[in-house]
Write a protein that holds these residues in place. Sequence first.
Motif, PDB file in Angstrom:
ATOM      1  N   UNK A 173       0.850  -1.179   0.000  1.00 26.26           N
ATOM      2  CA  UNK A 173       0.000   0.000   0.000  1.00 26.26           C
ATOM      3  C   UNK A 173       0.893   1.238   0.000  1.00 26.26           C
ATOM      4  N   UNK A 174       0.388   2.355  -0.521  1.00 27.84           N
ATOM      5  CA  UNK A 174       1.235   3.547  -0.660  1.00 27.84           C
ATOM      6  C   UNK A 174       1.895   4.002   0.634  1.00 27.84           C
ATOM      7  N   UNK A 175       1.149   4.060   1.717  1.00 28.27           N
ATOM      8  CA  UNK A 175       1.722   4.540   2.974  1.00 28.27           C
ATOM      9  C   UNK A 175       2.845   3.667   3.496  1.00 28.27           C
ATOM     10  N   UNK A 176       2.635   2.359   3.489  1.00 24.56           N
ATOM     11  CA  UNK A 176       3.664   1.452   4.012  1.00 24.56           C
ATOM     12  C   UNK A 176       4.873   1.428   3.091  1.00 24.56           C
ATOM     13  N   UNK A 177       4.652   1.456   1.782  1.00 17.56           N
ATOM     14  CA  UNK A 177       5.782   1.487   0.843  1.00 17.56           C
ATOM     15  C   UNK A 177       6.601   2.763   1.037  1.00 17.56           C
ATOM     16  N   UNK A 178       5.924   3.880   1.212  1.00 20.94           N
ATOM     17  CA  UNK A 178       6.629   5.148   1.456  1.00 20.94           C
ATOM     18  C   UNK A 178       7.460   5.055   2.729  1.00 20.94           C
TER      19      UNK A 178
END
Length: 155
Positions: free
Chosen positions: A130-135
Amino acid sequence: MAFPPTHPALEKALAAQGYAEPTPVQREVLEGAAEGADLLVSAQTGSGKAVAFVLAMASTLLGEAERFGQVQAPLALVISPTRELALQVARELTWLYAPAGAKVTVCVGGMDARAEQRALSYGPHIVVGTPGRLRDHLERGNLDLSELKVAVLDE
């Protein structure tokens, strides 16, 4: 209509799961004109989009190799909007790429970030998240995208 030819390892996986015919979206994605092209695919939920893009990226990721070799950084990144969708995509990737020896790592909120960090350090071939965890993993230096060959923005 049978599935268009794809990587032999993936053909084995499809046969083992009983896939005999592609869905319309899979047929469109897998036709020769789409090979090597950037694609924008829109279809209903349950239409087989995930299997379509998983199959479409095989030639880029594996080339002529029978199996994946060791990697220092992921070759593919799939970004999904929700944890549930990321886990679903990871399941599709896992069974389809198992005969080729792919390591798939999932990075999503609500899971143990330290376990994900360890998994990323082992050299996965494909990362789904997911975008948040990848970031978060990017900012912490846990996720190296320098070897990326394929990026998928799912839904």
